[in-house]
Every structure is written in C-alpha cells, then in structure tokens.
Design an enzyme around this catalytic site. Structure first.
Site, mmCIF file in Angstrom:
data_model
loop_
_atom_site.group_PDB
_atom_site.id
_atom_site.type_symbol
_atom_site.label_atom_id
_atom_site.label_comp_id
_atom_site.label_asym_id
_atom_site.label_seq_id
_atom_site.Cartn_x
_atom_site.Cartn_y
_atom_site.Cartn_z
ATOM 1 N N ASP A 197 16.663 -52.115 -2.972
ATOM 2 C CA ASP A 197 17.332 -51.711 -4.207
ATOM 3 C C ASP A 197 16.917 -52.602 -5.372
ATOM 4 O OD1 ASP A 197 18.692 -54.014 -3.455
ATOM 5 O OD2 ASP A 197 20.694 -53.202 -3.803
ATOM 6 N N ASP A 210 13.463 -56.390 -1.295
ATOM 7 C CA ASP A 210 14.382 -56.992 -0.343
ATOM 8 C C ASP A 210 14.620 -55.996 0.785
ATOM 9 O OD1 ASP A 210 15.805 -55.202 -1.910
ATOM 10 O OD2 ASP A 210 17.655 -56.360 -1.860
ATOM 11 N N SER A 226 21.280 -55.661 2.808
ATOM 12 C CA SER A 226 20.368 -55.970 1.708
ATOM 13 C C SER A 226 19.473 -57.164 2.034
ATOM 14 C CB SER A 226 21.181 -56.190 0.427
ATOM 15 O OG SER A 226 20.369 -56.283 -0.700
ATOM 16 N N ASP A 265 16.802 -53.762 1.678
ATOM 17 C CA ASP A 265 17.138 -52.356 1.459
ATOM 18 C C ASP A 265 16.453 -51.776 0.229
ATOM 19 O OD1 ASP A 265 18.652 -53.628 -0.517
ATOM 20 O OD2 ASP A 265 20.343 -52.247 -0.313
#
Length: 446
Positions: free
Chosen positions: A245, A241, A102, A243
């Site tokens: 999400d 960010d 992440s 990843d």
C-alpha cells in the site's frame, strides 16, 4: 478485553493475539451487521491476503465466519491491499477483507475491513462490528440455502493490473527499474504491471515462502536496494512493503527518495498537467519543512493532518481533493484509488520521469529536506507532560530560535507512554542540540 480495532484494523501476533476464533468472530459479526442494516440483501465480501504463513489459517476462519453468517465470499488470493479495495468496488461488494500486517514482521497479522466501494469502514460500523464480535456466540445462524457461498476469482490480479495501466497510461519505455517486492503481496503483480507499462524490470525479493515477508527487504530495509540500483546501472529502484500500500524510491545514484519527495514530485506533475484539484495536496504534520517550502514555491497549498493515512483520507474526502500522502510512502490518488497504493504511486513516479525525460534525482530535488531529529522520551502521564508549563516554555523558546528556518513538533505517542520530540533545523548539529535540550525538559517534567 480492550478495543479490537486500532487505526488500521485488528492487528496482533497470529495465533496468539489474533487467533482463528477471533477472526471467525470478527468476520461473522461484520456480515451480521451488514445483514442487520438490510435484511432483504445478501451481502457479498471480497477477501484477499498477503503471503505470510498465518494468512492461510486466518483466511479459512474469516471465510467460515462470513459464510456462516449468510454472506457470499469472493476469494481473490494473494494480492496487495489496494487491489482488494479496488476489487471491492469493482465487484460492487458490500465488504472487503484484507489479511495482512503490512510492513510488520512475519509472526504478526491483521484484519482490515473496507466498506462498499473500497472505502475506509465508517467508525460507527466498526464499533457495531466490535461490540457484536465481543458479545459471544451468535444465535439463529442461517441454514440450507441461507449459508453463504464461496467462490475463487482467478483473474482478480489481471483485473487489478488492467486498472493500474488504465489509470497511468504513459509508456515507461526506456526506463530500467529494480523493484523490491519485500517477498510480499506484490511479488507477482508489481513486476508484471511495470513490464506491461514498458519498463525494463529487474526483480528483487519476489519469492515469498510464507516466512520471509519483510525479512531484511522492502521499504523498511531499503539500503540494500540502493546498492543494487547503483550496481545494475538502473534508472531507479522501487521498494514496496508487505502489502504494497506504499512505496519508497531510490534514484540512479543510490539516494533514497522518501514519501515527501514522491508526494511533491507527483503534486507538481499533476499541477503541470492541470489535474491537481484546487492546486492543493494533503500531508501530515510529520512531513519535512522542506516539503512545505517546495509546495509554497510551486504555488501549491498544503492541508496538514494528524499522523496516519486515515486522516489523510478523511481530509481528501472532506475537501474533494485528489492527492495526499505521508512521509512513509503512503500516497493516495483519489481519481483512481480509495486507499494508498504503492504500485499506482510507482507508476506515477516513473511516468513523470518518462514524460519529462528527467532523472529521478532531478525531480526529487524539488524538496530540499531539512535535517530532522526525532527523539522518543519515556514518560508517565504523556498528555500531562506534553501540556505542562515547563515543556510548553521549552518548545516556545526552541520555536523562537528556529524561526522560519526550522520547526519543532512535540506530541504524545498514540500507543505508548512516550512523548515524541521532532526538530528540523538548517543543520544536523542544531537539530540535535535543540531536540536533546527539549527532551531533557520533557523527561524532567515526567
């Protein structure tokens, strides 16, 4: 060895804590657990990753672990975490695997697992997988046709983009957005989906080389994007960010729009459109008191959970609600997603701007954030300190002083020997004064 799974999968420094051997063991164990629950069924797993260099190595280990245990593998390549969750459901797969840390620095990586449908892996299955992974080398591996097959899915990104555009069909024509992709998993799909939705897109930090993910860019380093939005005369900026999400935003004046404001403007937009289930939204205890005041004034109920998107998801599913999120920018729209999705969130924000012909600053102003101070106090026994009589008395005194105009929250850290003291007050000076006064009591009680 301690527990493998934390609150968001298995995390660690790649090739040190999170080794290929561990990735092989965890993925093989996951496949064997699934097969053990239904020996007549050959499981299918979807695997995706962010672009950090160690992902290539760990992907090879995870694919080998799954296939060696008898699971077929659909490899979707570099895609956001929510894309893998969506594709797990779309392909009717039994398991989704994301290799990402992440927003963490490049040397870190992680393994996050999704259950069938792209939902959070149930705790009991997680425990089974962990126990099997730590049990050592498996016996009785399949051979011949029993070995899993591996297939690439080259159009996986296109299928995810189509899903997003269907979920938020409003045209974004007339909006100019700067998107900071953090040199991460959204570097290709985020600019593409915003363009196809009709926006004019200027792309920032979308040239991943395996080493530069989150390096001074993205939602954890949003200050640079704020300056770029003003310089470009854009309507807004979106910061993802590594990843993707989650996302944070920047308005045309360079002011940062945080997760509380994003959640509030989405909640009011859905209320106005008649799509907010039970006129209720889910948030964590860290949401600013200004958010709660805004929702109260809008006639929207707030369900409050512990910190962490897993708790937001649990509350959404238990109550059958369709919107929740965190101050950090994780927002979950359960009508279209099973986890936080930064691209879906950004589309909802821009759709609200386009639908109302309003600048982001005006929409975000629904939340008047109170000054917030957060202090981390090192302690010995964090639970005992937090529950001590002197600390409780100090918190009660502060709570009485603040009344309805502010609040104090004291909680032990989940991962470190710290007690966190958070104070919100009408002025920064008052918040600082009360926070430090209570922190001194906490330190003395240690």
């Amino acid at each position: 060895m301690g527990r493998l799974f934390g609150t968001d999968g298995v995390r660690g420094r790649a090739n040190a804590d999170l080794t290929p051997e561990l990735a092989l063991a965890v993925s093989g164990a996951a496949a064997r657990v699934l097969i053990g629950h239904d020996p007549t069924h050959r499981p299918v797993a979807v695997i995706g990753r962010d672009p950090r260099a160690s992902g290539e190595m760990l992907e090879a280990a995870v694919v080998a672990g799954l296939a060696s245990a008898g699971a077929d593998v659909l490899r979707v390549g570099v895609l956001p975490t929510p894309a893998v969750a969506f594709l797990t459901g779309l392909f009717n797969a039994d398991l989704g695997v994301v290799l990402s840390a992440s927003h963490n620095p490049m040397p870190d990586n992680g393994i996050k697992l999704f259950a069938r449908g792209g939902h959070k892996l149930p705790d009991d299955l997680e425990v089974e997988i962990e126990e099997l992974a730590l049990a050592g080398e498996p016996t009785g591996r399949p051979t011949g046709s029993g070995v899993g097959r591996v297939r690439d899915v080259p159009d996986a990104g296109e299928q995810y983009i189509a899903h997003l555009l269907k979920a938020v069909p409003e045209s974004l024509a007339g909006l100019h957005v700067l998107v900071d992709c953090a040199h991460g998993a959204a570097s290709t799909v985020a600019p593409e989906v915003y363009r196809r939705a009709g926006a004019t897109v200027t792309v920032v930090a979308a040239a991943p080389d395996g080493l530069n993910i989150n390096d001074g860019v993205g939602s954890t380093h949003i200050e640079a994007l704020a300056k770029q939005v003003v310089a470009a005369g854009a309507d807004l900026g979106i910061a993802h960010d590594g990843d993707a999400d989650r996302c944070l935003a920047v308005d045309a004046d360079g002011e940062i729009v945080d997760g509380d404001q994003i959640l509030a403007l989405c909640a009011t937009a859905m209320r106005d459109g008649g799509t907010l289930v039970e006129n209720t939204v889910v948030a964590t205890v860290m949401s600013n008191l200004g958010f709660h005041h805004a929702m109260r004034d809008a006639g929207i109920e707030v369900v409050t959970t512990a910190v962490g998107d897993r708790y937001v998801l649990e509350a959404l599913r238990e109550r059958g609600l369709n919107l929740g999120g965190e101050q950090s920018g994780h927002v979950v729209f359960t009508d279209a997603a099973t986890t936080g999705d930064g691209l879906l969130t950004a589309l909802h924000v821009m759709a609200a701007m386009a639908r109302t012909n309003s600048p982001l600053a005006e929409l975000a102003a629904v939340v008047q954030r109170l000054p917030q101070v957060l202090l981390n106090v090192p302690v010995g026994e964090k639970a005992a300190v937090a529950a001590s009589a002197t600390v409780s008395a100090a918190v009660a005194e502060a709570d009485g002083e603040l009344g309805d105009l502010g609040r104090i929250l004291l909680r032990p850290s989940g991962t470190e020997n710290l007690v966190r003291v958070m104070v919100e007050a009408p002025t920064s000076d008052q918040a600082e004064q009360i926070a430090h006064r209570v922190a001194d009591v906490v330190a003395a009680a240690s």
